[in-house]
Scaffold this motif. Structure first.
Motif, PDB file in Angstrom:
ATOM      1  N   GLU A  76       0.840  -1.205   0.000  1.00 27.28           N
ATOM      2  CA  GLU A  76       0.000   0.000   0.000  1.00 27.28           C
ATOM      3  C   GLU A  76       0.875   1.256   0.000  1.00 27.28           C
ATOM      4  O   GLU A  76       0.566   2.230  -0.688  1.00 27.28           O
ATOM      5  CB  GLU A  76      -0.949   0.002   1.195  1.00 27.28           C
ATOM      6  N   ALA A  77       1.952   1.227   0.764  1.00 27.53           N
ATOM      7  CA  ALA A  77       2.860   2.378   0.796  1.00 27.53           C
ATOM      8  C   ALA A  77       3.487   2.614  -0.574  1.00 27.53           C
ATOM      9  O   ALA A  77       3.610   3.762  -1.010  1.00 27.53           O
ATOM     10  CB  ALA A  77       3.943   2.171   1.853  1.00 27.53           C
ATOM     11  N   ARG A  78       3.856   1.552  -1.264  1.00 25.37           N
ATOM     12  CA  ARG A  78       4.445   1.722  -2.601  1.00 25.37           C
ATOM     13  C   ARG A  78       3.501   2.470  -3.525  1.00 25.37           C
ATOM     14  O   ARG A  78       3.934   3.300  -4.332  1.00 25.37           O
ATOM     15  CB  ARG A  78       4.799   0.371  -3.211  1.00 25.37           C
ATOM     16  N   LEU A  79       2.207   2.203  -3.418  1.00 24.42           N
ATOM     17  CA  LEU A  79       1.235   2.896  -4.267  1.00 24.42           C
ATOM     18  C   LEU A  79       1.128   4.378  -3.908  1.00 24.42           C
ATOM     19  O   LEU A  79       0.682   5.176  -4.726  1.00 24.42           O
ATOM     20  CB  LEU A  79      -0.125   2.211  -4.193  1.00 24.42           C
ATOM     21  N   SER A  80       1.531   4.749  -2.714  1.00 23.38           N
ATOM     22  CA  SER A  80       1.568   6.157  -2.322  1.00 23.38           C
ATOM     23  C   SER A  80       2.760   6.883  -2.944  1.00 23.38           C
ATOM     24  O   SER A  80       2.770   8.101  -3.031  1.00 23.38           O
ATOM     25  CB  SER A  80       1.661   6.287  -0.795  1.00 23.38           C
ATOM     26  N   PHE A  81       3.755   6.121  -3.367  1.00 19.85           N
ATOM     27  CA  PHE A  81       4.983   6.687  -3.929  1.00 19.85           C
ATOM     28  C   PHE A  81       5.079   6.545  -5.439  1.00 19.85           C
ATOM     29  O   PHE A  81       5.897   7.197  -6.073  1.00 19.85           O
ATOM     30  CB  PHE A  81       6.222   6.010  -3.316  1.00 19.85           C
ATOM     31  N   GLU A  82       4.282   5.660  -6.021  1.00 20.80           N
ATOM     32  CA  GLU A  82       4.423   5.326  -7.433  1.00 20.80           C
ATOM     33  C   GLU A  82       3.094   5.402  -8.182  1.00 20.80           C
ATOM     34  O   GLU A  82       2.039   5.132  -7.612  1.00 20.80           O
ATOM     35  CB  GLU A  82       4.975   3.900  -7.584  1.00 20.80           C
ATOM     36  N   ALA A  83       3.195   5.735  -9.466  1.00 20.34           N
ATOM     37  CA  ALA A  83       2.055   5.686 -10.383  1.00 20.34           C
ATOM     38  C   ALA A  83       2.553   4.995 -11.647  1.00 20.34           C
ATOM     39  O   ALA A  83       3.539   5.436 -12.237  1.00 20.34           O
ATOM     40  CB  ALA A  83       1.563   7.092 -10.710  1.00 20.34           C
ATOM     41  N   ASP A  84       1.910   3.910 -12.050  1.00 21.53           N
ATOM     42  CA  ASP A  84       2.462   3.185 -13.194  1.00 21.53           C
ATOM     43  C   ASP A  84       2.027   3.806 -14.517  1.00 21.53           C
ATOM     44  O   ASP A  84       1.107   4.634 -14.584  1.00 21.53           O
ATOM     45  CB  ASP A  84       2.173   1.691 -13.106  1.00 21.53           C
ATOM     46  N   CYS A  85       2.726   3.402 -15.565  1.00 18.48           N
ATOM     47  CA  CYS A  85       2.518   3.982 -16.898  1.00 18.48           C
ATOM     48  C   CYS A  85       1.068   3.873 -17.360  1.00 18.48           C
ATOM     49  O   CYS A  85       0.511   4.832 -17.897  1.00 18.48           O
ATOM     50  CB  CYS A  85       3.437   3.297 -17.913  1.00 18.48           C
ATOM     51  N   ALA A  86       0.460   2.713 -17.163  1.00  7.58           N
ATOM     52  CA  ALA A  86      -0.914   2.506 -17.632  1.00  7.58           C
ATOM     53  C   ALA A  86      -1.898   3.423 -16.911  1.00  7.58           C
ATOM     54  O   ALA A  86      -2.837   3.945 -17.526  1.00  7.58           O
ATOM     55  CB  ALA A  86      -1.315   1.043 -17.465  1.00  7.58           C
ATOM     56  N   ASP A  87      -1.691   3.635 -15.623  1.00  8.30           N
ATOM     57  CA  ASP A  87      -2.582   4.516 -14.860  1.00  8.30           C
ATOM     58  C   ASP A  87      -2.407   5.972 -15.297  1.00  8.30           C
ATOM     59  O   ASP A  87      -3.388   6.717 -15.440  1.00  8.30           O
ATOM     60  CB  ASP A  87      -2.334   4.387 -13.362  1.00  8.30           C
ATOM     61  N   VAL A  88      -1.161   6.385 -15.516  1.00  2.00           N
ATOM     62  CA  VAL A  88      -0.894   7.750 -15.986  1.00  2.00           C
ATOM     63  C   VAL A  88      -1.527   7.950 -17.365  1.00  2.00           C
ATOM     64  O   VAL A  88      -2.204   8.951 -17.612  1.00  2.00           O
ATOM     65  CB  VAL A  88       0.623   8.041 -16.016  1.00  2.00           C
ATOM     66  N   TYR A  89      -1.336   6.984 -18.248  1.00  2.00           N
ATOM     67  CA  TYR A  89      -1.912   7.050 -19.599  1.00  2.00           C
ATOM     68  C   TYR A  89      -3.435   7.176 -19.530  1.00  2.00           C
ATOM     69  O   TYR A  89      -4.026   8.049 -20.174  1.00  2.00           O
ATOM     70  CB  TYR A  89      -1.517   5.810 -20.393  1.00  2.00           C
ATOM     71  N   ALA A  90      -4.075   6.313 -18.759  1.00  2.00           N
ATOM     72  CA  ALA A  90      -5.544   6.321 -18.661  1.00  2.00           C
ATOM     73  C   ALA A  90      -6.049   7.657 -18.133  1.00  2.00           C
ATOM     74  O   ALA A  90      -7.012   8.217 -18.660  1.00  2.00           O
ATOM     75  CB  ALA A  90      -6.017   5.168 -17.774  1.00  2.00           C
ATOM     76  N   ASP A  91      -5.407   8.174 -17.096  1.00  2.00           N
ATOM     77  CA  ASP A  91      -5.840   9.450 -16.527  1.00  2.00           C
ATOM     78  C   ASP A  91      -5.628  10.600 -17.510  1.00  2.00           C
ATOM     79  O   ASP A  91      -6.490  11.472 -17.652  1.00  2.00           O
ATOM     80  CB  ASP A  91      -5.103   9.747 -15.219  1.00  2.00           C
ATOM     81  N   MET A  92      -4.494  10.609 -18.185  1.00  2.00           N
ATOM     82  CA  MET A  92      -4.231  11.685 -19.146  1.00  2.00           C
ATOM     83  C   MET A  92      -5.223  11.628 -20.295  1.00  2.00           C
ATOM     84  O   MET A  92      -5.743  12.655 -20.730  1.00  2.00           O
ATOM     85  CB  MET A  92      -2.798  11.608 -19.657  1.00  2.00           C
ATOM     86  N   LEU A  93      -5.490  10.432 -20.797  1.00  2.00           N
ATOM     87  CA  LEU A  93      -6.420  10.272 -21.909  1.00  2.00           C
ATOM     88  C   LEU A  93      -7.835  10.690 -21.509  1.00  2.00           C
ATOM     89  O   LEU A  93      -8.560  11.279 -22.298  1.00  2.00           O
ATOM     90  CB  LEU A  93      -6.410   8.819 -22.382  1.00  2.00           C
ATOM     91  N   ALA A  94      -8.188  10.434 -20.253  1.00  2.00           N
ATOM     92  CA  ALA A  94      -9.524  10.797 -19.754  1.00  2.00           C
ATOM     93  C   ALA A  94      -9.611  12.267 -19.358  1.00  2.00           C
ATOM     94  O   ALA A  94     -10.682  12.740 -18.987  1.00  2.00           O
ATOM     95  CB  ALA A  94      -9.878   9.907 -18.558  1.00  2.00           C
ATOM     96  N   GLY A  95      -8.496  12.982 -19.413  1.00  2.00           N
ATOM     97  CA  GLY A  95      -8.505  14.398 -19.061  1.00  2.00           C
ATOM     98  C   GLY A  95      -8.560  14.659 -17.568  1.00  2.00           C
ATOM     99  O   GLY A  95      -8.990  15.734 -17.148  1.00  2.00           O
ATOM    100  N   VAL A  96      -8.136  13.685 -16.779  1.00  2.00           N
ATOM    101  CA  VAL A  96      -8.124  13.858 -15.324  1.00  2.00           C
ATOM    102  C   VAL A  96      -7.183  15.002 -14.976  1.00  2.00           C
ATOM    103  O   VAL A  96      -6.062  15.090 -15.482  1.00  2.00           O
ATOM    104  CB  VAL A  96      -7.683  12.555 -14.611  1.00  2.00           C
ATOM    105  N   GLN A  97      -7.652  15.893 -14.122  1.00  2.00           N
ATOM    106  CA  GLN A  97      -6.868  17.050 -13.693  1.00  2.00           C
ATOM    107  C   GLN A  97      -6.251  16.777 -12.324  1.00  2.00           C
ATOM    108  O   GLN A  97      -6.608  15.825 -11.655  1.00  2.00           O
ATOM    109  CB  GLN A  97      -7.777  18.282 -13.602  1.00  2.00           C
TER     110      GLN A  97
END
Length: 149
Positions: free
Chosen positions: A23-44
């Motif tokens: 759980e702590a690792r997820l507080s420090f890291e964001a993987d490529c697929a999650d970044v891609y999905a958020d950027m494509l969806a226009g997440v601010q």
């Protein structure tokens, strides 16, 4: 007689300890697929920072990422780029063999900024088959996907 195991050479952590760790690792890291999905969806609410040199950035970078070499990451440079104070900063570099994203994350955290690192960097991004932009400007990911790049 049981064969020696490299995998089991050290006992695994107890479940509760493992849970806290992952759980702590997820507080420090964001993987490529999650970044891609958020950027494509226009997440601010987050800004992707390429912490490599301008030369490497121009040769290939994640669309939408701003170039801010880790050695130059400070309050003034973030202000000049127009990065909102409350944005989560997500740093990346070339890949697992590079530590510019870690160095950038350290500098951002020292400024009191919320920050995550994107493990895998540009190498991981490309391995996922996501588009890469070239040049000095942070092209929009959504426009590149619409154009089929």
């Amino acid at each position: 007689m049981r064969t020696r195991s490299n995998v089991r050479d050290h006992e695994p952590a107890r479940s509760a300890t493992a849970l806290r760790h992952f759980e702590a690792r997820l507080s420090f890291e964001a993987d490529c697929a999650d970044v891609y999905a958020d950027m494509l969806a226009g997440v601010q609410g987050f800004t992707l920072l390429d912490t490599r040199s301008p030369t490497h950035y121009a040769a290939g970078h994640i669309p939408g990422a701003l170039n801010l070499p880790h050695r130059r990451l400070d309050r003034d440079s973030l202000d000049l780029l127009g990065v909102p104070e409350d944005d989560l900063l997500v740093t990346y570099c070339a890949g697992p063999h590079c530590n510019a994203s870690t160095r950038g994350a350290v500098r951002a955290a020292a400024l009191g900024r919320a920050v995550k690192e994107m493990p895998g960097g540009l190498v991981g991004w490309e391995a996922e088959g996501f588009p890469v932009a070239t040049g000095d400007e942070p092209q929009s990911l959504a426009s590149m996907v619409r154009l089929g790049r």
